[in-house]
Design an enzyme around this catalytic site. Structure first.
Site, PDB file in Angstrom:
ATOM      1  N   ARG A  33       0.608  -1.109  -0.313  1.00 12.82           N
ATOM      2  CA  ARG A  33       0.253   0.141  -0.040  1.00 12.82           C
ATOM      3  C   ARG A  33       0.778   1.479  -0.296  1.00 12.82           C
ATOM      4  O   ARG A  33       0.552   2.134  -0.599  1.00 12.82           O
ATOM      5  CB  ARG A  33      -0.947  -0.083   0.863  1.00 12.82           C
ATOM      6  CG  ARG A  33      -2.099  -1.147   1.558  1.00 12.82           C
ATOM      7  CD  ARG A  33      -2.897  -1.329   2.566  1.00 12.82           C
ATOM      8  NE  ARG A  33      -3.376  -2.480   2.014  1.00 12.82           N
ATOM      9  CZ  ARG A  33      -4.312  -3.107   3.089  1.00 12.82           C
ATOM     10  NH1 ARG A  33      -5.025  -2.135   4.383  1.00 12.82           N
ATOM     11  NH2 ARG A  33      -5.435  -4.125   3.087  1.00 12.82           N
ATOM     12  N   GLU A 177     -13.092 -14.613  11.540  1.00 12.05           N
ATOM     13  CA  GLU A 177     -12.893 -14.220   9.901  1.00 12.05           C
ATOM     14  C   GLU A 177     -13.136 -15.062   8.346  1.00 12.05           C
ATOM     15  O   GLU A 177     -12.075 -15.570   7.842  1.00 12.05           O
ATOM     16  CB  GLU A 177     -12.406 -13.192   9.635  1.00 12.05           C
ATOM     17  CG  GLU A 177     -11.830 -12.288   8.495  1.00 12.05           C
ATOM     18  CD  GLU A 177     -11.109 -11.110   8.263  1.00 12.05           C
ATOM     19  OE1 GLU A 177     -11.306 -11.184   7.170  1.00 12.05           O
ATOM     20  OE2 GLU A 177     -10.160 -11.145   9.526  1.00 12.05           O
ATOM     21  N   LYS A 219     -16.352 -12.540  11.925  1.00 11.90           N
ATOM     22  CA  LYS A 219     -16.298 -11.249  11.291  1.00 11.90           C
ATOM     23  C   LYS A 219     -16.313 -12.215   9.061  1.00 11.90           C
ATOM     24  O   LYS A 219     -15.705 -11.953   9.130  1.00 11.90           O
ATOM     25  CB  LYS A 219     -14.357 -10.928  11.322  1.00 11.90           C
ATOM     26  CG  LYS A 219     -14.390  -9.705  10.040  1.00 11.90           C
ATOM     27  CD  LYS A 219     -13.100  -8.878  10.562  1.00 11.90           C
ATOM     28  CE  LYS A 219     -12.875  -7.983   9.754  1.00 11.90           C
ATOM     29  NZ  LYS A 219     -11.355  -7.627   9.471  1.00 11.90           N
ATOM     30  N   SER A 261     -14.325  -5.151   5.169  1.00 14.14           N
ATOM     31  CA  SER A 261     -14.716  -4.761   3.922  1.00 14.14           C
ATOM     32  C   SER A 261     -14.391  -4.740   2.656  1.00 14.14           C
ATOM     33  O   SER A 261     -14.986  -4.532   1.614  1.00 14.14           O
ATOM     34  CB  SER A 261     -14.047  -2.913   4.165  1.00 14.14           C
ATOM     35  OG  SER A 261     -13.620  -3.355   4.618  1.00 14.14           O
ATOM     36  N   GLY A 262     -13.607  -5.903   2.470  1.00 17.01           N
ATOM     37  CA  GLY A 262     -12.868  -6.717   1.503  1.00 17.01           C
ATOM     38  C   GLY A 262     -12.573  -5.892   0.070  1.00 17.01           C
ATOM     39  O   GLY A 262     -13.279  -6.751  -0.774  1.00 17.01           O
ATOM     40  N   GLY A 263     -12.800  -4.810  -0.071  1.00 17.25           N
ATOM     41  CA  GLY A 263     -12.284  -4.119  -1.490  1.00 17.25           C
ATOM     42  C   GLY A 263     -12.813  -3.151  -1.989  1.00 17.25           C
ATOM     43  O   GLY A 263     -13.432  -2.431  -2.398  1.00 17.25           O
ATOM     44  N   ARG A 294      -8.952  -0.661   4.847  1.00 16.01           N
ATOM     45  CA  ARG A 294      -8.876   0.449   3.670  1.00 16.01           C
ATOM     46  C   ARG A 294     -10.236   0.975   3.976  1.00 16.01           C
ATOM     47  O   ARG A 294     -10.233   2.304   3.451  1.00 16.01           O
ATOM     48  CB  ARG A 294      -9.119  -0.816   2.399  1.00 16.01           C
ATOM     49  CG  ARG A 294      -7.866  -0.858   2.514  1.00 16.01           C
ATOM     50  CD  ARG A 294      -7.337  -1.606   0.851  1.00 16.01           C
ATOM     51  NE  ARG A 294      -8.052  -2.955   1.221  1.00 16.01           N
ATOM     52  CZ  ARG A 294      -7.885  -4.076   0.451  1.00 16.01           C
ATOM     53  NH1 ARG A 294      -7.687  -3.354  -0.618  1.00 16.01           N
ATOM     54  NH2 ARG A 294      -8.996  -5.475   0.318  1.00 16.01           N
TER      55      ARG A 294
END
Length: 340
Positions: A33, A177, A219, A261-263, A294
């Site tokens: 990132r 998760e 999650k 959120s996974g993208g 993110r």
């Protein structure tokens, strides 16, 4: 196992319409990132960025817990205050990512198995002594041609359950998760089917391993069409499908569902969580909350750009995203809030 402490921690993590901030990126992920934004990929740059996050004024108004990485839990601010003390003083419960990452699964091309069970009991004991009160383990399930296989789902579900049992033994609330990934052309209906199978399997294994449901949090992914699927359902359609899937699979004893959120974009993740709470909050046995990485951090990271003097604006962006997500938990998120 201290049943009362586990239940109290799990409840505290979903109390007051707050959610979790996932700042547990592994060093390679964090470096990727940084590289995209031209930020130096050094330990000091990572420490400096994490200091920016944990010292954001007022973050505890919206965030109940912060998931840290092994490097992060051992780091301190520039003036020598351990991050874990800064977080705790802000009224935020420290947590820790404990898996060793998803690796290629033998005999299952295109599928992953999360590793890290070896030595986990001792690591959990150390993290508890350091002040962590919850942990996280991520399994990844890809949708593609002939996958996920039953073998992949079973293996990851069993690992999640064994991890969760070890956490509770050590006094840490396990965040379980199982992430069905967004990448692909699959439809929302296909994602629903896979997510339902994954969650059913995970809870079967949690039951087999004796995990106390009142002292854990889930999650999961939201039920979404693949990123490259031609048909992208509305916010309300995603909310309906996700809640329907959870009602079929998640026992009422679980205190909270903390979505990843996974993208998804920051705004879309908030809007979808908001729609679920607007439409269903009063009818559900568990809290619907967030455990975003993110979707909370990215705007702040893009503003920061690795410049040490540039702290105020990124912290304001972080605070704003956390505030938007608490509003989504309450069913009060809207476009006007984004423009504040």
């Amino acid at each position: 196992m201290n049943t009362k402490e586990l239940i109290n921690t799990a409840r505290a993590l979903v109390a007051c319409d707050k959610g979790l901030l996932a700042m547990d990126e592994s060093n390679p992920t964090c470096n990727k990132r940084f590289a995209k934004l031209g930020i130096p990929q050094t330990e000091e740059a990572r420490r400096s960025y994490r200091e920016l996050i944990v010292t954001t004024p007022g973050l505890g108004e919206f965030i109940s817990g912060a998931i840290l990485y092994d490097e992060t839990i051992r780091q301190s601010t520039k003036n020598g205050t351990p991050f874990i003390k800064v977080i705790t003083d802000a009224g935020i419960i420290p947590g820790i990512k404990v898996d060793a990452g998803a690796k290629d699964m033998a005999g299952h091309p295109g599928e992953k198995i999360t590793e890290g069970l070896d030595g986990l009991r001792d690591r959990l004991k150390e993290y508890y002594q350091m002040g962590a009160r919850f942990a996280k383990w991520r399994a990844v399930i890809a949708i593609g041609d002939g996958i996920p296989s039953r073998g992949c789902i079973e293996a990851n579900a069993q690992a999640l359950a064994r991890y969760a049992a070890l956490c509770q033994e050590a006094g840490l609330v396990p965040i379980v998760e199982p992430e069905v990934l967004m990448e692909g052309e699959h439809t929302l209906e296909h994602c629903f089917k896979v997510t339902e199978e994954v969650l059913r399997t995970v809870f079967n294994h949690l039951y087999s391993q004796g995990v106390m449901l009142e002292g854990m949090l889930l999650k999961p992914n939201m039920v979404l069409p693949g990123l490259t699927c031609p048909k992208q359902e509305t916010v309300d359609e995603v909310a309906d499908a996700t809640v329907k899937c959870l009602l079929r699979t998640v026992p009422a004893a679980v205190p909270g569902v903390m979505f990843l959120s996974g993208g998804q974009s920051s705004e879309l993740a908030s809007a979808r969580l908001n729609a679920m709470n607007v439409r269903f909050k009063s009818k559900l046995p568990w809290a619907l909350s967030f455990s975003f990485s993110r979707a909370i951090q990215q705007p702040a990271l893009e503003i920061w750009q690795g410049k040490e003097a540039n702290v105020l604006a990124p912290q304001q962006a972080l605070y704003h995203r956390a505030k938007c997500n608490q509003a989504a938990r309450r069913g009060g998120y809207n476009v006007a809030l984004e423009q504040e």
